[in-house]
Design a protein around this motif. Structure first.
Motif, PDB file in Angstrom:
ATOM      1  N   ASN A 210       0.800  -1.226   0.000  1.00 44.62           N
ATOM      2  CA  ASN A 210       0.000   0.000   0.000  1.00 44.62           C
ATOM      3  C   ASN A 210       0.832   1.274   0.000  1.00 44.62           C
ATOM      4  OD1 ASN A 210      -3.062  -0.654   0.423  1.00 44.62           O
ATOM      5  ND2 ASN A 210      -1.971  -2.095   1.731  1.00 44.62           N
ATOM      6  N   THR A 254      -8.748  -0.078  -1.101  1.00 43.38           N
ATOM      7  CA  THR A 254      -8.774  -1.264  -1.961  1.00 43.38           C
ATOM      8  C   THR A 254      -7.692  -1.253  -3.044  1.00 43.38           C
ATOM      9  OG1 THR A 254     -10.435  -0.102  -3.302  1.00 43.38           O
ATOM     10  CG2 THR A 254     -11.245  -1.663  -1.647  1.00 43.38           C
ATOM     11  N   GLN A 257      -5.361  -4.394  -3.425  1.00 45.73           N
ATOM     12  CA  GLN A 257      -6.031  -5.580  -3.967  1.00 45.73           C
ATOM     13  C   GLN A 257      -6.282  -5.451  -5.462  1.00 45.73           C
ATOM     14  OE1 GLN A 257      -6.798  -3.998  -1.207  1.00 45.73           O
ATOM     15  NE2 GLN A 257      -7.154  -5.436   0.472  1.00 45.73           N
ATOM     16  N   PHE A 258      -6.723  -4.268  -5.910  1.00 44.39           N
ATOM     17  CA  PHE A 258      -6.953  -4.072  -7.330  1.00 44.39           C
ATOM     18  C   PHE A 258      -5.639  -4.102  -8.112  1.00 44.39           C
ATOM     19  CE2 PHE A 258     -11.148  -2.146  -6.149  1.00 44.39           C
ATOM     20  CZ  PHE A 258     -11.920  -3.019  -6.908  1.00 44.39           C
ATOM     21  N   TRP A 266     -10.684   1.675  -9.040  1.00 45.27           N
ATOM     22  CA  TRP A 266     -10.349   2.065  -7.675  1.00 45.27           C
ATOM     23  C   TRP A 266     -11.418   1.584  -6.712  1.00 45.27           C
ATOM     24  CZ3 TRP A 266     -13.792   5.029  -4.938  1.00 45.27           C
ATOM     25  CH2 TRP A 266     -14.790   5.725  -5.672  1.00 45.27           C
TER      26      TRP A 266
END
Length: 266
Positions: A210, A254, A257-258, A266
């Motif tokens: 992230n 998210t 994960q995407f 998004w």
């Protein structure tokens, strides 16, 4: 390397981790740094390290659970150096219990607030008369990204750090006309020599997926932000709370994960 030349800076909790990084950079930028914490032997080691690097520093014992030591810290610093220009509120308790709301006792909740926000409040309260007498100063609170949103645990810690955010705004408003600025730095994942062995790789991987700059943070990243706030370069900046987190909190939750799924949604 003279951005803080002539300034006297008190860095609480500067016997480990982020605090050491701030103290070393401040000294390199020309400040006399008052290293303080509970561990005198460790504090003296930091002072000697700074001296070996060509900087100026001294140690003063301080324990946030003993307010008389906080009073003595500022009184002695003002007596010995004539003025206090910068306060970095970095000290916080370690090893305190936390968890979900149903898991935390009132005693643990109070202990976390005493460490996380009460100590910061009292340090500011204690230094204000000296800064007012000197005609101004800069206060930098070390907050946390935990204050931004809810978490599966760390409830008391997050709430106490949210209090630090609001305290920053209040101090900036109430004392700005007396040339006292107050800002807050929220660190992201900062890996230090003291905590590196205790941060699980799985946790590092979650954060790195992230973080947007392809690395974890280190104490120097926080020190750079504190140097800006402590210096005259930020004379027109007060009441600000900034994230130094590599972009961790700049996007939707998210994104990681995407990204792993190869999607731009998004």
């Amino acid at each position: 390397m003279d951005r803080l030349k002539g300034k006297v800076a008190v860095v609480t909790g500067s016997t480990s981790g982020i605090g050491i990084g701030i103290a070393r950079e401040f000294a390199a930028e020309g400040a006399h740094v008052v290293v303080c914490g509970r561990r005198e032997a460790r504090g003296q080691e930091v002072v000697e390290q700074i001296a070996a690097e060509g900087g100026s520093a001294s140690f003063h014992r301080m324990d946030l659970t003993d307010l008389s030591t906080v009073d003595a810290l500022f009184a002695d610093t003002a007596r010995d150096h004539g003025h206090i220009d910068v306060l970095i509120n970095n000290a916080a308790g370690v090893g305190l219990k936390d968890g979900r709301v149903d898991e935390i006792s009132l005693e643990d909740w109070d202990a976390m607030f005493a460490s996380g926000v009460r100590g910061t409040f009292y340090a500011i309260k204690a230094v204000l008369p000296y800064m007012i007498e000197a005609g101004g100063g800069s206060i930098v609170n070390i907050g946390s990204m935990a204050s931004i949103s809810g978490d599966l645990g760390s409830t008391a810690y997050a709430c106490s750090k949210a209090g630090v955010d609001m305290l920053t705004s209040s101090v900036a408003l109430q004392y700005g006309k007396q040339n006292i600025r107050c800002n807050c730095v929220r660190p992201g994942l900062i890996v230090t020599p003291q905590n590196e062995a205790h941060v699980p790789q799985q946790l590092k991987d979650v954060f790195l997926s992230n973080i947007e700059v392809n690395r974890y943070g280190n104490p120097a990243d926080i020190a750079h932000a504190c140097t800006y706030f402590a210096s005259d370069e930020s004379a027109y900046v007060t009441g600000q709370v900034i994230n130094v987190d590599g972009g961790l909190n700049s996007h939707a939750p998210t994104v990681a994960q995407f990204r792993s799924a190869g999607s731009r949604t998004w």
